[in-house]
Motif scaffolding. Sequence first.
Motif, PDB file in Angstrom:
ATOM      1  N   MET A 194      27.735 -17.233 -45.697  1.00  0.00           N
ATOM      2  CA  MET A 194      28.307 -16.429 -46.773  1.00  0.00           C
ATOM      3  C   MET A 194      28.365 -17.252 -48.060  1.00  0.00           C
ATOM      4  O   MET A 194      28.664 -18.450 -48.026  1.00  0.00           O
ATOM      5  CB  MET A 194      29.713 -15.959 -46.387  1.00  0.00           C
ATOM      6  N   THR A 195      28.099 -16.608 -49.179  1.00  0.00           N
ATOM      7  CA  THR A 195      28.129 -17.300 -50.468  1.00  0.00           C
ATOM      8  C   THR A 195      28.453 -16.320 -51.569  1.00  0.00           C
ATOM      9  O   THR A 195      28.172 -15.116 -51.455  1.00  0.00           O
ATOM     10  CB  THR A 195      26.770 -17.971 -50.746  1.00  0.00           C
ATOM     11  N   GLY A 196      29.051 -16.811 -52.636  1.00  0.00           N
ATOM     12  CA  GLY A 196      29.161 -16.016 -53.843  1.00  0.00           C
ATOM     13  C   GLY A 196      27.835 -16.064 -54.586  1.00  0.00           C
ATOM     14  O   GLY A 196      27.075 -17.030 -54.450  1.00  0.00           O
ATOM     15  N   ASP A 197      27.556 -15.029 -55.374  1.00  0.00           N
ATOM     16  CA  ASP A 197      26.274 -15.046 -56.083  1.00  0.00           C
ATOM     17  C   ASP A 197      26.265 -16.030 -57.237  1.00  0.00           C
ATOM     18  O   ASP A 197      25.234 -16.262 -57.866  1.00  0.00           O
ATOM     19  CB  ASP A 197      25.886 -13.637 -56.555  1.00  0.00           C
ATOM     20  N   VAL A 220      25.568 -12.363 -49.334  1.00  0.00           N
ATOM     21  CA  VAL A 220      25.751 -12.814 -50.711  1.00  0.00           C
ATOM     22  C   VAL A 220      26.730 -11.839 -51.374  1.00  0.00           C
ATOM     23  O   VAL A 220      26.439 -10.652 -51.498  1.00  0.00           O
ATOM     24  CB  VAL A 220      24.421 -12.847 -51.483  1.00  0.00           C
ATOM     25  N   ILE A 221      27.880 -12.368 -51.774  1.00  0.00           N
ATOM     26  CA  ILE A 221      28.940 -11.521 -52.331  1.00  0.00           C
ATOM     27  C   ILE A 221      28.738 -11.410 -53.835  1.00  0.00           C
ATOM     28  O   ILE A 221      28.750 -12.429 -54.552  1.00  0.00           O
ATOM     29  CB  ILE A 221      30.337 -12.102 -52.031  1.00  0.00           C
ATOM     30  N   PRO A 222      28.562 -10.205 -54.361  1.00  0.00           N
ATOM     31  CA  PRO A 222      28.320 -10.065 -55.800  1.00  0.00           C
ATOM     32  C   PRO A 222      29.580 -10.347 -56.615  1.00  0.00           C
ATOM     33  O   PRO A 222      30.702 -10.094 -56.163  1.00  0.00           O
ATOM     34  CB  PRO A 222      27.889  -8.601 -55.947  1.00  0.00           C
ATOM     35  N   GLY A 223      29.364 -10.891 -57.807  1.00  0.00           N
ATOM     36  CA  GLY A 223      30.479 -11.144 -58.717  1.00  0.00           C
ATOM     37  C   GLY A 223      31.480 -12.130 -58.165  1.00  0.00           C
ATOM     38  O   GLY A 223      32.686 -11.988 -58.395  1.00  0.00           O
TER      39      GLY A 223
END
Length: 267
Positions: A194-197, A220-223
């Motif tokens: 998991m990662t932030g964009d 991939v977590i947006p914003g």
Amino acid sequence: MGDWADLPGVRTWYETEGTGDPLVLLHGGFCTNDTWGPLRADLAAAYRVLLPERRAHGHTPDVPGPLSYTDMADDTVAFLESVVGGPAHLVGWSDGGVVALLVAAARPDLVRRAVVIGANSRPGPECFAEPSMLDTMTPDGAELAFFREMYAAVSPDGAGHWPVVAAKMLDMWRTEPAMTDGDLARVTAPVLVMTGDDDLMTLEHTVSLYRAMPQGQLAVIPGASHLVPLERPDLVSRLILEHLAQEKVETMMPVRRAAGADGAPAF
């Protein structure tokens, strides 16, 4: 509830909450268990959550010599064997994710499923979106003020030891970890990456990490940034719980997960 575990490498502080199958939460670098606050209730409602604070973090003292991910992974293996008493799910954030990957590669018998958030498999200069940050961070600088205050509040070594720990951490980030694709291929447990964009790690590095693991999945977590568990706790909790409960991946048009030539699943 908190207690001490006398591990071979270091006397380690840990907390427990909830009941059920064991889930070990591995915090990020410079952090304490407090940073898991927004996720703890949701995870403890479904699992017996155990939260060790690694050497030189939180209530756990520093030890002589440099810090290394390998030593912290060895500590975690000892924790799984002596406190958990067997295999568990692992959720690691940042440095905790690195430790989780090392444990999963070295001791697959101890890892059921894993989630790694904002993790990396290579040293900072090779994977940080802004490698220059390693040159601007100093123990007394503004960039580390939040972590400095967190450390001073609970460390048994006292606030005066902070410059030593900060220097060790920065040295470790410059040279570690050093996992190869072959190392990651030994991670046989299902792992959600998991990662932030807009994470500290480049998206390219995160994708390569996910692709190197036989049972890797990617979110991939947006914003979101490297602090995505604090920014989007409801979404992060849901993704963690769904992954840990998932028996197998079933999609309508698999490509990477398509069956092999012998008809068996690719993993």
